[in-house]
Design a protein around this motif. Sequence first.
Motif, PDB file in Angstrom:
ATOM      1  N   UNK A  95       0.843  -1.200   0.000  1.00  0.00           N
ATOM      2  CA  UNK A  95       0.000   0.000   0.000  1.00  0.00           C
ATOM      3  C   UNK A  95       0.873   1.244   0.000  1.00  0.00           C
ATOM      4  N   UNK A  96       1.904   1.246   0.827  1.00  0.00           N
ATOM      5  CA  UNK A  96       2.820   2.390   0.858  1.00  0.00           C
ATOM      6  C   UNK A  96       3.552   2.553  -0.473  1.00  0.00           C
ATOM      7  N   UNK A  97       3.990   1.433  -1.046  1.00  0.00           N
ATOM      8  CA  UNK A  97       4.738   1.491  -2.301  1.00  0.00           C
ATOM      9  C   UNK A  97       3.880   1.991  -3.456  1.00  0.00           C
ATOM     10  N   UNK A  98       2.582   1.692  -3.419  1.00  0.00           N
ATOM     11  CA  UNK A  98       1.686   2.062  -4.507  1.00  0.00           C
ATOM     12  C   UNK A  98       1.126   3.472  -4.368  1.00  0.00           C
ATOM     13  N   UNK A  99       1.391   4.116  -3.262  1.00  0.00           N
ATOM     14  CA  UNK A  99       0.839   5.462  -3.045  1.00  0.00           C
ATOM     15  C   UNK A  99       1.392   6.426  -4.095  1.00  0.00           C
ATOM     16  N   UNK A 100       0.499   7.254  -4.608  1.00  0.00           N
ATOM     17  CA  UNK A 100       0.908   8.239  -5.607  1.00  0.00           C
ATOM     18  C   UNK A 100       1.575   9.441  -4.938  1.00  0.00           C
ATOM     19  N   UNK A 101       2.574   9.956  -5.628  1.00  0.00           N
ATOM     20  CA  UNK A 101       3.219  11.213  -5.250  1.00  0.00           C
ATOM     21  C   UNK A 101       3.770  11.259  -3.830  1.00  0.00           C
ATOM     22  N   UNK A 102       4.466  10.225  -3.458  1.00  0.00           N
ATOM     23  CA  UNK A 102       5.169  10.291  -2.178  1.00  0.00           C
ATOM     24  C   UNK A 102       6.368  11.221  -2.339  1.00  0.00           C
ATOM     25  N   UNK A 103       6.682  11.975  -1.330  1.00  0.00           N
ATOM     26  CA  UNK A 103       7.900  12.775  -1.403  1.00  0.00           C
ATOM     27  C   UNK A 103       9.124  11.857  -1.583  1.00  0.00           C
ATOM     28  N   UNK A 104      10.177  12.375  -2.152  1.00  0.00           N
ATOM     29  CA  UNK A 104      11.354  11.569  -2.465  1.00  0.00           C
ATOM     30  C   UNK A 104      11.906  10.864  -1.228  1.00  0.00           C
ATOM     31  N   UNK A 105      11.991  11.575  -0.125  1.00  0.00           N
ATOM     32  CA  UNK A 105      12.523  10.977   1.100  1.00  0.00           C
ATOM     33  C   UNK A 105      11.615   9.847   1.569  1.00  0.00           C
ATOM     34  N   UNK A 106      10.311  10.018   1.462  1.00  0.00           N
ATOM     35  CA  UNK A 106       9.373   8.975   1.867  1.00  0.00           C
ATOM     36  C   UNK A 106       9.497   7.755   0.960  1.00  0.00           C
ATOM     37  N   UNK A 107       9.687   7.989  -0.335  1.00  0.00           N
ATOM     38  CA  UNK A 107       9.859   6.877  -1.272  1.00  0.00           C
ATOM     39  C   UNK A 107      11.093   6.056  -0.920  1.00  0.00           C
ATOM     40  N   UNK A 108      12.174   6.733  -0.619  1.00  0.00           N
ATOM     41  CA  UNK A 108      13.408   6.038  -0.228  1.00  0.00           C
ATOM     42  C   UNK A 108      13.184   5.283   1.084  1.00  0.00           C
ATOM     43  N   UNK A 109      12.488   5.900   2.017  1.00  0.00           N
ATOM     44  CA  UNK A 109      12.214   5.248   3.299  1.00  0.00           C
ATOM     45  C   UNK A 109      11.385   3.979   3.106  1.00  0.00           C
TER      46      UNK A 109
ATOM     47  N   UNK B   5      12.497   0.280   4.035  1.00  0.00           N
ATOM     48  CA  UNK B   5      11.656  -0.509   4.942  1.00  0.00           C
ATOM     49  C   UNK B   5      11.297  -1.865   4.344  1.00  0.00           C
ATOM     50  N   UNK B   6      10.995  -1.888   3.061  1.00  0.00           N
ATOM     51  CA  UNK B   6      10.678  -3.148   2.383  1.00  0.00           C
ATOM     52  C   UNK B   6      11.879  -4.074   2.412  1.00  0.00           C
ATOM     53  N   UNK B   7      13.052  -3.559   2.083  1.00  0.00           N
ATOM     54  CA  UNK B   7      14.268  -4.386   2.067  1.00  0.00           C
ATOM     55  C   UNK B   7      14.577  -4.932   3.457  1.00  0.00           C
ATOM     56  N   UNK B   8      14.531  -4.074   4.457  1.00  0.00           N
ATOM     57  CA  UNK B   8      14.852  -4.504   5.828  1.00  0.00           C
ATOM     58  C   UNK B   8      13.845  -5.533   6.328  1.00  0.00           C
ATOM     59  N   UNK B   9      12.581  -5.357   5.998  1.00  0.00           N
ATOM     60  CA  UNK B   9      11.544  -6.308   6.406  1.00  0.00           C
ATOM     61  C   UNK B   9      11.779  -7.674   5.772  1.00  0.00           C
ATOM     62  N   UNK B  10      12.094  -7.696   4.491  1.00  0.00           N
ATOM     63  CA  UNK B  10      12.382  -8.967   3.818  1.00  0.00           C
ATOM     64  C   UNK B  10      13.619  -9.628   4.412  1.00  0.00           C
ATOM     65  N   UNK B  11      14.663  -8.834   4.648  1.00  0.00           N
ATOM     66  CA  UNK B  11      15.895  -9.383   5.227  1.00  0.00           C
ATOM     67  C   UNK B  11      15.635  -9.983   6.594  1.00  0.00           C
TER      68      UNK B  11
END
Length: 75
Positions: A12-26, A30-36
Amino acid sequence: MSHALTDTRLSVLSDADRLPAVASVAVIVAVAVTKWDARRRTRKHLTKLPPHLLSDIGLDAMTAQQEAAKPFWRD
């Protein structure tokens, strides 16, 4: 209990439109750390399963050891 975000919430977070750049990176981090973390925990638990439970999930001891030996960042 893990405080990590579930895959559903992350998508849901990844699919959100127009996230600020910092939020997109976050979100990406978060996705990578969660999978790891999930891989690390799963592989740690594999080392503790007795042979009869390994056979229930279709693994033998050798395959379980090989999977458990993988680093957390590798699929």
